[in-house]
Design a protein around this motif. Structure first.
Motif, PDB file in Angstrom:
ATOM      1  N   LEU A  67       6.662  -3.393  -3.168  1.00  0.00           N
ATOM      2  CA  LEU A  67       8.082  -3.135  -3.029  1.00  0.00           C
ATOM      3  C   LEU A  67       8.700  -4.129  -2.068  1.00  0.00           C
ATOM      4  N   THR A  71       6.134   5.694  -6.214  1.00  0.00           N
ATOM      5  CA  THR A  71       5.873   4.257  -6.254  1.00  0.00           C
ATOM      6  C   THR A  71       4.665   3.888  -7.100  1.00  0.00           C
ATOM      7  N   TYR A 127      14.167   6.769  -4.868  1.00  0.00           N
ATOM      8  CA  TYR A 127      13.637   5.768  -5.781  1.00  0.00           C
ATOM      9  C   TYR A 127      14.158   6.040  -7.191  1.00  0.00           C
TER      10      TYR A 127
END
Length: 260
Positions: free
Chosen positions: A7, A164, A187
């Protein structure tokens, strides 16, 4: 297989707190007393820094001394599906023709309250119909909201892990991006089955708003040898076109869950 994407914005090498400025390693032995004072001052500074980090966890993320997360005013009960109004998505996709459905997998436990709600937007015809029999490709959108209120354990470690990954239950995640200024952390995930999910955590509350699309071919009423061959499926719509709608509706959901 579950893997984690890299990320943008993560702390890199060299940003460690091991780098401390203001300390002179060349000080002589004759200044031992002064160095002892320096060591004492660094000890105090370290204690203050630790206290500041602890305070940030308490006030920034709502984790108290007992380790329990702060509810931040959120309420998640059996009637909380009323928060799923989705005004922006309704403007873009059409007003839902039915009421929001509360799914049966809700939880009311001293450690966790959870509800899940779904709503279907009006279906539409893609391209021209095959004839008066009503044959043709149809498309529709479905939104799903899952809201959880964790009362005993901090949900953030699991939230970060599940937000993630690049594979969810066998479905590949094509894209993961952070959404700023939304809860404590947020997210947006796009999967290869053409669905989009917005995950948000704030204190002990975790909210997930999904938007998915389905396509189906209706053969119509006529069945026989002269029935036309089914045309190729049209291209699937670009889900990112509704990114702003999903984020705006999530903000409204969060407000209602706090005041409900």
């Amino acid at each position: 297989m579950i893997s984690e994407p890299e990320l943008v914005g993560e702390d890199g090498p060299g940003s460690s707190s091991d780098v401390v400025s203001g300390f002179d390693p060349e000080q002589g032995i004759g200044e031992g007393g002064r160095r002892r004072w320096h060591g004492a001052l660094w000890g105090v500074a370290g204690a203050l820094t630790a206290s500041a980090v602890w305070a940030a966890a308490v006030f920034g993320y709502g984790i108290g001394g007992d380790g329990k997360p702060d509810s931040r005013g959120y309420r998640v009960e059996s009637d909380s599906c009323a928060a799923m109004q989705l005004k922006e998505l309704a403007r873009a996709l059409g007003k839902p023709e039915s009421e929001t459905t509360t799914e049966l997998d809700g939880i009311e436990h001293p450690a966790l309250h959870r509800i899940r709600c779904t709503v279907d937007f009006p279906e539409s015809v893609l391209g021209e119909r095959g004839g008066e029999d009503g044959s043709g490709w149809y498309m529709g959108y479905r939104a799903s909201l899952t809201a959880e209120l964790h009362k005993e354990a901090d949900p953030r470690p699991v939230f970060e892990a599940s937000s993630t990954v690049t594979d969810i239950d066998g479905t590949a995640v094509d894209r993961v991006e952070r959404v700023p200024d939304l809860g404590d952390s947020a997210y947006l995930l796009i999967t290869d089955d053409n669905s989009m999910r917005l995950n948000v955590v704030e204190g002990g509350a975790v909210m997930m708003l999904d938007l998915s699309v389905w396509m189906s071919y209706n053969e119509g009423e006529g069945e026989g040898e002269d029935t036309e061959e089914m045309p190729d499926a049209p291209e699937e719509p670009e889900m990112l076109a509704y990114r702003g709608h999903l984020i705006s509706d999530m903000r409204d959901v969060m407000k209602v869950l706090k005041t409900g």
